[in-house]
Design a protein around this motif. Structure first.
Motif, mmCIF file in Angstrom:
data_model
loop_
_atom_site.group_PDB
_atom_site.id
_atom_site.type_symbol
_atom_site.label_atom_id
_atom_site.label_comp_id
_atom_site.label_asym_id
_atom_site.label_seq_id
_atom_site.Cartn_x
_atom_site.Cartn_y
_atom_site.Cartn_z
ATOM 1 N N TYR A 68 0.816 -1.217 0.000
ATOM 2 C CA TYR A 68 0.000 0.000 0.000
ATOM 3 C C TYR A 68 0.851 1.269 0.000
ATOM 4 C CZ TYR A 68 0.778 -0.340 5.087
ATOM 5 O OH TYR A 68 1.349 -0.457 6.334
ATOM 6 N N GLY A 69 2.171 1.110 0.121
ATOM 7 C CA GLY A 69 3.047 2.272 0.095
ATOM 8 C C GLY A 69 4.467 1.900 0.478
ATOM 9 N N PRO A 70 5.397 2.839 0.358
ATOM 10 C CA PRO A 70 6.810 2.582 0.687
ATOM 11 C C PRO A 70 7.047 2.616 2.193
ATOM 12 C CG PRO A 70 6.541 4.840 -0.049
ATOM 13 C CD PRO A 70 5.192 4.192 -0.196
ATOM 14 N N VAL A 71 6.764 1.509 2.866
ATOM 15 C CA VAL A 71 6.796 1.502 4.333
ATOM 16 C C VAL A 71 7.896 0.632 4.932
ATOM 17 C CG1 VAL A 71 4.355 2.085 4.543
ATOM 18 C CG2 VAL A 71 5.025 -0.322 4.420
ATOM 19 N N HIS A 72 8.542 -0.220 4.130
ATOM 20 C CA HIS A 72 9.591 -1.103 4.652
ATOM 21 C C HIS A 72 10.975 -0.568 4.291
ATOM 22 C CE1 HIS A 72 6.868 -4.378 5.813
ATOM 23 N NE2 HIS A 72 6.226 -4.161 4.680
ATOM 24 N N ARG A 73 11.932 -0.820 5.188
ATOM 25 C CA ARG A 73 13.311 -0.418 4.899
ATOM 26 C C ARG A 73 14.270 -1.258 5.734
ATOM 27 N NH1 ARG A 73 17.171 2.870 6.930
ATOM 28 N NH2 ARG A 73 15.844 3.571 8.658
ATOM 29 N N TRP A 74 15.360 -1.706 5.093
ATOM 30 C CA TRP A 74 16.465 -2.347 5.812
ATOM 31 C C TRP A 74 17.694 -2.360 4.914
ATOM 32 C CZ3 TRP A 74 12.344 -6.027 4.727
ATOM 33 C CH2 TRP A 74 12.622 -6.914 3.687
ATOM 34 N N GLY A 75 18.842 -2.648 5.524
ATOM 35 C CA GLY A 75 20.089 -2.737 4.771
ATOM 36 C C GLY A 75 20.345 -1.495 3.939
ATOM 37 N N ARG A 76 20.722 -1.705 2.671
ATOM 38 C CA ARG A 76 20.988 -0.588 1.758
ATOM 39 C C ARG A 76 19.768 -0.231 0.908
ATOM 40 N NH1 ARG A 76 24.007 -2.179 -1.955
ATOM 41 N NH2 ARG A 76 24.225 -4.378 -1.417
ATOM 42 N N TRP A 77 18.652 -0.888 1.170
ATOM 43 C CA TRP A 77 17.425 -0.583 0.434
ATOM 44 C C TRP A 77 16.847 0.764 0.864
ATOM 45 C CZ3 TRP A 77 16.191 -3.215 -3.677
ATOM 46 C CH2 TRP A 77 16.373 -4.598 -3.759
ATOM 47 N N CYS A 213 13.026 -1.642 9.538
ATOM 48 C CA CYS A 213 12.175 -0.521 9.917
ATOM 49 C C CYS A 213 10.880 -0.554 9.114
ATOM 50 C CB CYS A 213 12.884 0.810 9.660
ATOM 51 S SG CYS A 213 14.468 0.987 10.526
ATOM 52 N N MET A 214 9.849 0.082 9.684
ATOM 53 C CA MET A 214 8.558 0.171 9.013
ATOM 54 C C MET A 214 7.903 1.496 9.380
ATOM 55 S SD MET A 214 5.468 -2.635 9.075
ATOM 56 C CE MET A 214 4.087 -2.510 7.936
ATOM 57 N N VAL A 215 7.183 2.065 8.433
ATOM 58 C CA VAL A 215 6.484 3.329 8.648
ATOM 59 C C VAL A 215 5.080 3.042 9.166
ATOM 60 C CG1 VAL A 215 5.549 5.384 7.518
ATOM 61 C CG2 VAL A 215 7.826 4.532 6.897
ATOM 62 N N TYR A 216 4.699 3.736 10.230
ATOM 63 C CA TYR A 216 3.381 3.528 10.833
ATOM 64 C C TYR A 216 2.308 4.322 10.095
ATOM 65 C CZ TYR A 216 -0.533 3.887 14.076
ATOM 66 O OH TYR A 216 -1.790 3.865 14.628
ATOM 67 N N VAL A 217 1.302 3.596 9.598
ATOM 68 C CA VAL A 217 0.126 4.206 8.981
ATOM 69 C C VAL A 217 -1.092 3.404 9.431
ATOM 70 C CG1 VAL A 217 -1.064 4.827 6.849
ATOM 71 C CG2 VAL A 217 1.439 4.947 6.952
ATOM 72 N N PRO A 218 -2.039 4.016 10.142
ATOM 73 C CA PRO A 218 -3.233 3.281 10.577
ATOM 74 C C PRO A 218 -3.992 2.709 9.381
ATOM 75 C CG PRO A 218 -3.079 5.408 11.675
ATOM 76 C CD PRO A 218 -2.052 5.417 10.589
ATOM 77 N N PHE A 219 -4.645 1.585 9.594
ATOM 78 C CA PHE A 219 -5.325 0.893 8.499
ATOM 79 C C PHE A 219 -6.333 1.789 7.791
ATOM 80 C CE2 PHE A 219 -8.809 -1.678 6.811
ATOM 81 C CZ PHE A 219 -8.106 -2.532 5.970
ATOM 82 N N LYS A 220 -7.058 2.617 8.528
ATOM 83 C CA LYS A 220 -8.159 3.389 7.946
ATOM 84 C C LYS A 220 -7.701 4.426 6.925
ATOM 85 C CE LYS A 220 -8.300 6.710 11.790
ATOM 86 N NZ LYS A 220 -9.152 7.277 12.873
ATOM 87 N N ILE A 221 -6.405 4.751 6.888
ATOM 88 C CA ILE A 221 -5.931 5.726 5.898
ATOM 89 C C ILE A 221 -4.846 5.139 4.992
ATOM 90 C CG2 ILE A 221 -6.562 7.788 7.200
ATOM 91 C CD1 ILE A 221 -3.675 7.979 8.170
ATOM 92 N N ARG A 222 -4.790 3.820 4.899
ATOM 93 C CA ARG A 222 -3.809 3.203 4.000
ATOM 94 C C ARG A 222 -4.264 3.225 2.549
ATOM 95 N NH1 ARG A 222 -2.306 -2.257 7.472
ATOM 96 N NH2 ARG A 222 -1.353 -1.167 9.252
ATOM 97 N N TYR A 223 -5.574 3.225 2.327
ATOM 98 C CA TYR A 223 -6.091 3.117 0.966
ATOM 99 C C TYR A 223 -6.945 4.309 0.550
ATOM 100 C CZ TYR A 223 -4.549 -1.622 1.896
ATOM 101 O OH TYR A 223 -3.788 -2.708 2.240
#
Length: 231
Positions: A68-77, A213-223
């Motif tokens: 649903y969006g760019p919310v994951h991150r780790w390593g060199r990504w 790491c992950m970005v916090y976004v409540p479910f009700k505003i993900r889509y």
């Protein structure tokens, strides 16, 4: 995406003959009957025909990154790079007609739990998914495939092989604060309870230098009414 249910146990399997997706669109063989489906991401779809028509599905044994969006991150990504992999995963899952089974049981979100061993092996082996077991280690055969994908630096492992992957965040403001973290080695998922209140679009990291790491976004505003970090 994370799910609520039991991990598929490692058992001796019969040989599966998977077929290319038909020209009419994506389909699976569910309990021996071909049904049409629409893949929403790499680990879930909705039935378009058959006895469960209209129902959403959560596949067992593995997990793909949130799309649903760019919310994951780790390593060199960067988060955007992992998002592109997550978005493409549904097309990799839809490449063939997979043999699947279900007894109609549903997860905590009302989705039908379906086991498609072929697609789980495929997605893990190409590095588009990681093994996922609910509070227990994942299936041994999938763990072996994941180890190979990590060594070869395929897919999500190309720019980093985290020891732990955060798959969901829940702020204390939701009523209960907890984060779900999955082992990058065994697929076992665990919950870390907390009393932290997260701001929308706040990045939360778990596992230190070997984590993610992950970005916090409540479910009700993900889509709908998406915040800037998802646009």
């Amino acid at each position: 995406m994370s799910w609520t249910g039991c991990a598929h146990q490692d058992t001796q399997r019969t040989v599966r003959i998977e077929a290319p997706a038909p020209e009419s669109g994506p389909a699976i063989l569910l309990n021996g009957q071909q049904v049409d489906v629409r893949w929403s991401d790499g680990d879930s779809f909705k039935f378009k025909s058959g006895p469960y028509k209209g129902s959403g599905v959560r596949l067992m044994g593995y997990n793909t990154l949130e799309s649903y969006g760019p919310v994951h991150r780790w390593g060199r990504w960067t988060a955007t790079e992992l998002y592109e992999i997550a978005r493409s995963s549904k097309y990799r899952a839809a490449e063939r007609v997979w043999q699947c089974t279900t007894d109609g049981e549903k997860d905590g979100y009302g989705r039908v739990l379906v086991d498609c061993p072929g697609v789980s092996e495929h997605m893990v082996s190409i590095g588009h998914a990681h093994v996922f077991g609910m509070d227990q280690e994942g299936e041994e055969s999938l763990i072996r495939l994941q180890q190979q994908a990590r060594r070869k630096k395929l897919g999500i492992w190309k720019k980093g092989t985290p020891e732990s992957i955060v798959t969901s965040l829940h702020s204390a403001s939701e009523g209960r604060g907890y984060n779900r973290i999955v082992s990058g080695f065994t697929g076992k998922s665990t919950v870390r309870n907390h009393d932290e209140t997260y701001a929308v679009c706040q990045e939360v990291c778990e596992g230190g230098d070997g984590g993610s790491c992950m970005v916090y976004v409540p479910f009700k505003i993900r889509y709908r009414n998406k915040p800037d970090c998802l646009r």
